[in-house]
Design a protein around this motif. Structure first.
Motif, PDB file in Angstrom:
ATOM      1  N   THR A  72      -3.797   0.662  -7.935  1.00  0.00           N
ATOM      2  CA  THR A  72      -4.342   1.964  -7.525  1.00  0.00           C
ATOM      3  C   THR A  72      -4.559   2.863  -8.729  1.00  0.00           C
ATOM      4  N   ASP A 120      -3.380   8.452  -1.837  1.00  0.00           N
ATOM      5  CA  ASP A 120      -4.821   8.300  -2.066  1.00  0.00           C
ATOM      6  C   ASP A 120      -5.554   8.056  -0.753  1.00  0.00           C
ATOM      7  N   LEU A 121      -4.966   7.240   0.125  1.00  0.00           N
ATOM      8  CA  LEU A 121      -5.573   6.984   1.433  1.00  0.00           C
ATOM      9  C   LEU A 121      -5.595   8.260   2.268  1.00  0.00           C
ATOM     10  N   ALA A 163      -0.022   3.738  -2.516  1.00  0.00           N
ATOM     11  CA  ALA A 163      -1.418   4.163  -2.393  1.00  0.00           C
ATOM     12  C   ALA A 163      -1.642   5.089  -1.200  1.00  0.00           C
ATOM     13  N   ASP A 205      -8.622   1.945  -7.876  1.00  0.00           N
ATOM     14  CA  ASP A 205      -8.299   2.778  -6.715  1.00  0.00           C
ATOM     15  C   ASP A 205      -7.671   1.894  -5.651  1.00  0.00           C
ATOM     16  N   TRP A 206      -7.408   2.444  -4.479  1.00  0.00           N
ATOM     17  CA  TRP A 206      -6.677   1.689  -3.455  1.00  0.00           C
ATOM     18  C   TRP A 206      -7.424   0.446  -3.002  1.00  0.00           C
ATOM     19  N   VAL A 245       0.812  -1.220   0.000  1.00  0.00           N
ATOM     20  CA  VAL A 245       0.000   0.000   0.000  1.00  0.00           C
ATOM     21  C   VAL A 245       0.843   1.267   0.000  1.00  0.00           C
TER      22      VAL A 245
END
Length: 217
Positions: free
Chosen positions: A156, A33-34, A30, A160-161, A27
């Motif tokens: 991602t 984005d989070l 990502a 998306d994540w 992750v």
């Protein structure tokens, strides 16, 4: 287990091991984005990575002393089921706290899988000879750790994540369906519990005999 079926089982188990290793960093790309999705801080979003790794380490410390007493097939099944469930939970997370919690569960499942999969590989009797199971386990782990961030970034970017976690569940469930070298889950769990009880009883009896021998004239 031999032939094509063994090859598929080996590949799927190796893929699950690679996924568990990959999750330590999958992750990373990502995180921006989070950060935006949950409107949180840098420290807050960092727990998405930290919670998984801390859970793996903590579970490994607890699991290693018990590893020789547990049936590896049952332990790996439990780990894979927990990993798959937590992956779907991560994908559906509605708050950062929920995502962090599911990541910790994912780490627990990953630790059980990683600890129990090595003896399962040894049961496969791979054509490469003795030690091939450990080599395959190591190679799967290295591949997962190396490719994790890149795969997470691609998923991602393409979706998306949440796609990172959705993609992991089918890998885990496929490995579960073709788990090599394990007894039926219920039988294996009962055997493991019985083995632990037997060892505990023997130890208690040994301690009792030791105390009696010290009291004897």
């Amino acid at each position: 287990m031999a032939g094509r079926g063994a090859g598929i089982s080996t590949f799927l188990l190796a893929a699950a091991v690679a996924a568990a290793f990959a999750d330590s960093s999958i992750v990373v790309l990502a995180l921006p984005d989070l950060y935006r999705a949950f409107d949180t801080s840098i420290v807050g979003v960092s727990w998405v990575v930290t919670s998984y790794n801390m859970a793996v380490v903590a579970a490994a410390v607890f699991f290693l002393p018990l590893a020789s007493r547990l049936e590896p097939g049952a332990t790996a099944r439990a780990g894979i089921m927990l990993f798959a469930f937590a992956s779907l939970g991560c994908a559906a997370a509605w708050r950062l706290e929920a995502l962090v919690g599911f990541r910790a569960l994912q780490g627990l499942g990953g630790a059980l899988l990683l600890g129990a999969s090595l003896p399962l590989f040894d049961r496969l009797r791979l054509p490469s000879g003795r030690g091939a199971g450990a080599a395959l386990w190591t190679a799967a782990g290295m591949a997962g750790a190396a490719w994790g961030p890149a795969l997470g970034g691609v998923l991602t970017q393409l979706a998306d994540w949440r796609a990172i976690f959705v993609a992991q569940a089918p890998v885990a469930l496929a490995a579960l369906a073709r788990m090599p070298g394990s007894a039926p889950a219920g039988q294996a769990v009962r055997r493991s519990i019985g083995h632990v009880r037997s060892r505990y009883k023997d130890r208690k009896e040994g301690e009792g005999e030791g105390r009696l021998s010290r009291l004897a004239p």
